[in-house]
Design an enzyme around this catalytic site. Structure first.
Site, PDB file in Angstrom:
ATOM      1  N   GLY A  29       0.831  -1.210   0.000  1.00 51.98           N
ATOM      2  CA  GLY A  29       0.000   0.000   0.000  1.00 51.98           C
ATOM      3  C   GLY A  29       0.858   1.250   0.000  1.00 51.98           C
ATOM      4  N   GLY A  89      -0.061   5.042  -0.806  1.00 48.46           N
ATOM      5  CA  GLY A  89      -1.025   5.777   0.022  1.00 48.46           C
ATOM      6  C   GLY A  89      -0.341   6.863   0.841  1.00 48.46           C
ATOM      7  N   ILE A 105      -2.039  -7.499  -2.906  1.00 50.27           N
ATOM      8  CA  ILE A 105      -1.696  -8.403  -1.805  1.00 50.27           C
ATOM      9  C   ILE A 105      -2.577  -9.650  -1.835  1.00 50.27           C
ATOM     10  CG2 ILE A 105      -0.688  -6.695  -0.236  1.00 50.27           C
ATOM     11  CD1 ILE A 105      -3.444  -6.524   1.151  1.00 50.27           C
ATOM     12  N   TYR A 126     -14.324  -1.805   8.811  1.00 53.91           N
ATOM     13  CA  TYR A 126     -12.891  -1.493   8.897  1.00 53.91           C
ATOM     14  C   TYR A 126     -12.360  -1.723  10.327  1.00 53.91           C
ATOM     15  CZ  TYR A 126      -8.928   1.889   9.041  1.00 53.91           C
ATOM     16  OH  TYR A 126      -7.723   2.517   9.221  1.00 53.91           O
ATOM     17  N   LYS A 135      -9.546  -4.354  11.496  1.00 58.50           N
ATOM     18  CA  LYS A 135      -8.302  -3.950  12.161  1.00 58.50           C
ATOM     19  C   LYS A 135      -8.118  -4.716  13.474  1.00 58.50           C
ATOM     20  CE  LYS A 135      -6.363  -0.889   9.463  1.00 58.50           C
ATOM     21  NZ  LYS A 135      -5.066  -1.183   8.860  1.00 58.50           N
TER      22      LYS A 135
HETATM   23  C1  AKB Z   1     -10.300   6.427   8.790  1.00 56.77           C
HETATM   24  O1  AKB Z   1     -10.895   7.503   8.982  1.00 56.77           O
HETATM   25  O2  AKB Z   1     -10.853   5.412   8.365  1.00 56.77           O
HETATM   26  C2  AKB Z   1      -8.850   6.362   9.145  1.00 56.77           C
HETATM   27  C3  AKB Z   1      -8.641   5.874  10.540  1.00 56.77           C
HETATM   28  C4  AKB Z   1      -9.043   6.712  11.690  1.00 56.77           C
HETATM   29  O3  AKB Z   1      -8.140   4.804  10.717  1.00 56.77           O
HETATM   30  N1  AKB Z   1      -8.240   7.640   8.982  1.00 56.77           N
END
Ligand code: AKB
Length: 340
Positions: A11, A14, A56, A155, A159
């Site tokens: 990545g 980025g 990836i 997300y 994580k």
């Molecule tokens: C997002 O806003 O998704 C990212 C983060 C806070 O991980 N910048």
């Protein structure tokens, strides 16, 4: 074919990759290879040994890299951010979870093949937290690494899970095998707050309102902030983010008591950011047009983080507080960037 130790950055094109490549390339003994779907800016491409365009998720490509290089450090930056992931949760899971699994497995095989530990840096996020409501958020203030970890976004779930998966590779990988295999991957993770860069503009995140507001003002464009004025989450400058990754990578293993560390620097409300930006760019048109759904995501993120473990274990010390971030980094560099 390069049989000297190399660093792999996924990545890499980025926002974090931008600053990281510049800093890492100062060490001329270290060769950098990058893997991204998008090509690097030409200025950055010159600084790396090989720029690999690809995914990836491509197992054959990872096998090719395995056969050609001895990778002993990985910065695994490839990810779909929080807002984008809500629109395409399946793709988010593929990239953020299956992709991370592929890169962890790649690091494991590298370690098995060249016999040295592979340091694996993984930027996690404040999205790993999930506060149930704004009253609780205001009441609890700073959160430590192990509380309120019930993420509300795809997300954030990705994580948090990958933090656990990294710990598994580092400590328990194939724990029932006859020969011990764990410990080839030295997994180290940071939970980043919102990152603000003067040289790049983010896309697809939910903390993006802060950098978007600043860059729009400098460009003379109107900006409608998508969160309420009282919204408060932690932020840090990109140079401090890159520095934190490099410091954690360089820390002696024996000093690390955790695999995942909070890092923060300042935590202004959206209105406090707006006021600072208006002082620097008096003609800026910054209004509010609250997107209740995106607001809900940020409301579940903590108002601040307790990063004392990072400070104690590996000397985390951000250079920029709120005042210095704007006066010494963001405003002068952003002005320069948009100078016509
Ligand atoms: C997002 O806003 O998704 C990212 C983060 C806070 O991980 N910048």
């Amino acid at each position: 074919m390069l049989r000297t130790p190399v660093v792999l950055i996924t990545g890499a094109s980025g926002e974090i990759g931008h600053g990281l490549i510049t800093s890492l390339s100062a060490d001329r003994d270290r060769h950098i290879i990058t893997l991204d779907l998008k090509s690097l800016d030409p200025g950055l491409a010159k600084l790396v040994h090989e720029e690999i365009i690809g995914s990836i998720l491509d197992g054959n490509l990872l096998e090719r890299i395995l056969s050609e290089y001895e990778v002993d450090m990985v910065f695994h930056l490839a990810a779909l951010l929080s807002t984008r992931s809500e629109f395409t949760p399946m793709t988010a899971h593929q990239v953020n979870v299956e992709g991370t699994m592929n890169v962890l497995e790649f690091a494991q095989k590298q370690g098995e093949s060249h016999g040295r530990r592979v340091t694996f840096l993984y930027p996690s996020s404040i999205a790993a937290y999930g506060l149930p409501d704004v009253d609780t958020k205001a009441r609890v203030g700073k959160v430590t690494e192990n509380e309120w970890t019930k993420p509300t976004t795809m997300y954030g779930c990705n994580k948090l899970y990958c933090e656990h998966m990294g710990r598994y590779y580092a400590k328990r990988y194939k724990q029932l095998a006859a020969e011990p295999l764990a410990g080839k991957v030295d997994f180290r993770s940071l939970r980043f707050p919102g990152l603000i860069s003067a040289v790049t503009v983010p896309s697809g995140g939910t903390s993006d309102y802060a950098p978007e507001m600043i860059h729009a003002a400098a460009e003379g464009k109107p900006y409608a902030c998508f969160v309420r004025p009282d919204t408060r989450i932690p932020f840090m400058t990109m140079p401090d983010g890159v520095d934190a990754l490099l410091r954690l990578a360089a820390a002696p293993k024996a000093s690390l008591n955790h695999t995942v560390y909070n890092v923060g620097a300042f935590n202004p409300s959206a209105e406090e950011i707006r006021q600072i930006v208006l002082r620097a760019f008096p003609g800026a048109q910054i209004t509010y047009k609250v997107d209740e759904k995106r607001q809900g995501i940020v409301d579940a993120w903590p108002a601040d983080v307790d990063d004392s473990a990072a400070r104690n274990d590996w000397g985390y010390a951000p250079r920029y507080d709120l005042e210095r971030a704007f006066s010494e980094y963001l405003i002068p560099m952003i002005r320069e960037r948009y100078r016509t």
